[in-house]
Write an enzyme that holds these catalytic residues in place. Structure first.
Site, mmCIF file in Angstrom:
data_model
loop_
_atom_site.group_PDB
_atom_site.id
_atom_site.type_symbol
_atom_site.label_atom_id
_atom_site.label_comp_id
_atom_site.label_asym_id
_atom_site.label_seq_id
_atom_site.Cartn_x
_atom_site.Cartn_y
_atom_site.Cartn_z
ATOM 1 N N LYS A 288 2.383 10.972 7.265
ATOM 2 C CA LYS A 288 1.530 10.709 8.431
ATOM 3 C C LYS A 288 2.015 11.442 9.697
ATOM 4 C CE LYS A 288 -1.139 6.921 6.732
ATOM 5 N NZ LYS A 288 -0.713 5.975 5.712
ATOM 6 N N PHE B 136 0.860 -1.186 0.000
ATOM 7 C CA PHE B 136 0.000 0.000 0.000
ATOM 8 C C PHE B 136 0.895 1.233 0.000
ATOM 9 C CE2 PHE B 136 -2.248 3.639 1.585
ATOM 10 C CZ PHE B 136 -3.422 3.582 0.860
ATOM 11 N N ASP C 221 9.394 2.908 2.117
ATOM 12 C CA ASP C 221 8.183 3.676 2.421
ATOM 13 C C ASP C 221 7.883 3.484 3.910
ATOM 14 O OD1 ASP C 221 5.675 4.712 2.877
ATOM 15 O OD2 ASP C 221 4.754 3.857 1.075
HETATM 16 C C1 LIG Z 1 -0.875 6.041 4.278
HETATM 17 C C2 LIG Z 1 0.235 5.531 3.461
HETATM 18 C C3 LIG Z 1 0.570 6.127 2.242
HETATM 19 C C4 LIG Z 1 -0.239 7.241 1.618
HETATM 20 O O1 LIG Z 1 -0.321 8.366 2.433
HETATM 21 P P1 LIG Z 1 -1.473 9.463 2.168
HETATM 22 O O2 LIG Z 1 -1.081 10.594 3.079
HETATM 23 O O3 LIG Z 1 -2.772 8.839 2.547
HETATM 24 O O4 LIG Z 1 -1.397 9.823 0.736
HETATM 25 C C5 LIG Z 1 1.670 5.632 1.564
HETATM 26 N N1 LIG Z 1 2.378 4.616 2.054
HETATM 27 C C6 LIG Z 1 2.084 4.016 3.223
HETATM 28 C C7 LIG Z 1 2.940 2.886 3.717
HETATM 29 C C8 LIG Z 1 0.986 4.440 3.962
HETATM 30 O O5 LIG Z 1 0.674 3.821 5.090
#
Ligand SMILES: *Cc1c(COP(=O)(O)O)cnc(C)c1O
Length: 414
Positions: A270, A156, A241
């Site tokens: 986040k 994700f 990520d």
């Molecule tokens: C939440 C998330 C994203 C995307 O972040 P947004 O601020 O919702 O665009 C990307 N990678 C990971 C691992 C995430 O948990």
């Protein structure tokens, strides 16, 4: 309309509406791209939130880790207030006096040299992809438009068209094509498959050190180190990520710290915005980030002074190691508490720091149903898929609060 709890917090001239009325109103005027639990939150402090009827809940989702420091952490709120009274936006057409400190602090915290500030997580991922491709053409010498990026099954990384194009979740993908080419998907936690997918066109390997949305999947010990060694040998970038796994959640500043691995490119988001404003960043060494020149990438809001002030305050909170230690210590309480529920409603679980994926015995209900039952017990959680729920409380949670939430889980599963 007999709700005295509500009048105490009435704001403005509009009469307060009940949770039910607000949910109905949302239903008719808001896009249905979410299916929230039927709770309407109007106030929060620390690990607690209150709904419009004044009922209190323990927030065990913490904004998917955007609220690692809890709701309205005093240091973060103060930094935001102070900045609101000074300067909020310049655009990057001019310098602002908060950005240098934010970049220096974040570079120091992560052990990498340069910061590219963006807003949302998906933008950080997109920026990382652009950076890796540019690097592949300019530094590695990949033929024009031939660069590939290897990603993991079950990933994700966000919701843009490019990103959902390499998702393996049909709900995220279907109906949104055509998708951008240049991605190869391999099984997660499988170094041999990764090795087979990497070749002279590979710009980068992009993975989550722990797959959050997939159910808090923790790879085997040695996987991250293996990805590091493999990408180094192949002359490809390792993009981690850590938008959800980073910034204290797993008991260390970054999830890659568990294997003492340093990626080439780090994606953060986040919690970087302290639960106040969207703040994301790509962090990399000069040899990589240096390929971006003026005009080649940007964002109107990226690096704005308000974001930089809050981001700097987040970096300050993490610089003492206190939150990381709390997450590590309380993570053991969480892990032990969940282990004790095995065979008593819990089929299995994975836990690192204050972050757990809990597979509930499917006979007891879907993750959604468990979430609804926990909500009635005053605990807010989110299912990931199937019968898996994710627990990710603010790192400020006390041991007593954590134990109380485990007791509620036990009750709901009993
Ligand atoms: C939440 C998330 C994203 C995307 O972040 P947004 O601020 O919702 O665009 C990307 N990678 C990971 C691992 C995430 O948990």
């Amino acid at each position: 309309m007999t709700a005295p709890a509500r009048t105490a917090r009435a704001t403005g001239a509009r009469p307060a509406r009940s949770s039910e009325e607000l949910i109905r109103a949302e239903d008719s005027s808001l896009a249905h791209n979410y299916h929230p639990l039927p709770v309407v939150v109007s106030r929060a402090e620390g690990v607690w939130v209150w709904d419009v009827e004044g009922r209190r809940y323990l927030d065990m989702l913490a904004g998917y880790s955007a609220l690692n420091f809890g709701h309205r952490h005093p240091a973060l709120v103060e930094a935001a207030h102070r900045q609101l009274d000074q300067l909020t936006l310049t655009s990057r057409a001019f310098h602002n006096d908060r950005l240098a400190g934010f970049a220096e602090g974040l570079a120091r915290l992560t052990g990498l040299e340069m910061v590219l500030p963006m807003n949302t997580g998906a933008e950080a991922v997109e920026s990382g992809i652009k950076l890796a491709r540019k690097w592949a053409y300019e530094v590695k010498g990949v033929a024009p438009d031939q660069a590939t990026i290897v990603v993991a099954d079950g990933n994700f990384h966000g919701r843009t068209t490019t990103i959902v194009g390499f998702s393996s979740d049909p709900v995220a993908r279907e109906g949104f094509g055509p998708f951008a080419p240049g991605f190869r998907v391999v099984p997660y936690n499988d170094l041999a498959a990764l090795e087979a997918a990497v070749d002279e066109t590979t710009a980068a390997v992009l993975i989550e050190p722990i797959q959050g949305e997939a159910g808090v999947l923790i790879p085997d010990d040695g996987y991250l180190r293996g990805v590091r060694d493999l990408t180094r040998r192949a002359g490809a970038l390792f993009i981690a990520d850590e938008i959800q796994s980073g910034l204290g959640r797993t008991g260390t500043t970054l999830a890659v710290d568990h294997e003492s691995v340093r990626p080439d490119v780090l994606l953060l988001g986040k919690a970087l915005g302290g639960g106040i404003v969207p703040v994301s960043a790509v962090v990399a060494d000069r040899a990589v980030m240096g390929v971006l020149r003026p005009g080649e990438h940007g964002s109107t809001f990226g690096g704005n002074p308000l974001a930089a002030a809050v981001g700097s305050a987040v970096v300050d909170l993490l610089s003492t190691g206190e939150f990381q230690s709390r997450a590590a210590e309380l993570g053991q309480v969480l892990d032990a508490g969940l282990s004790a529920l095995h065979g008593r409603g819990v089929a299995g679980h994975r836990c690192r720091g204050l972050w757990a994926g809990v597979d509930v015995d499917p006979a007891l209900g879907t993750g959604r149903e468990i979430g609804e039952r926990l909500m009635r017990e005053g605990i807010l959680v989110k299912d990931t898929h199937g019968s898996t729920i994710r627990l990710a409380p603010p790192l400020t949670i006390t041991r007593e609060e954590l134990e109380a939430s485990l007791a509620s889980l036990e009750k709901v599963l009993g």
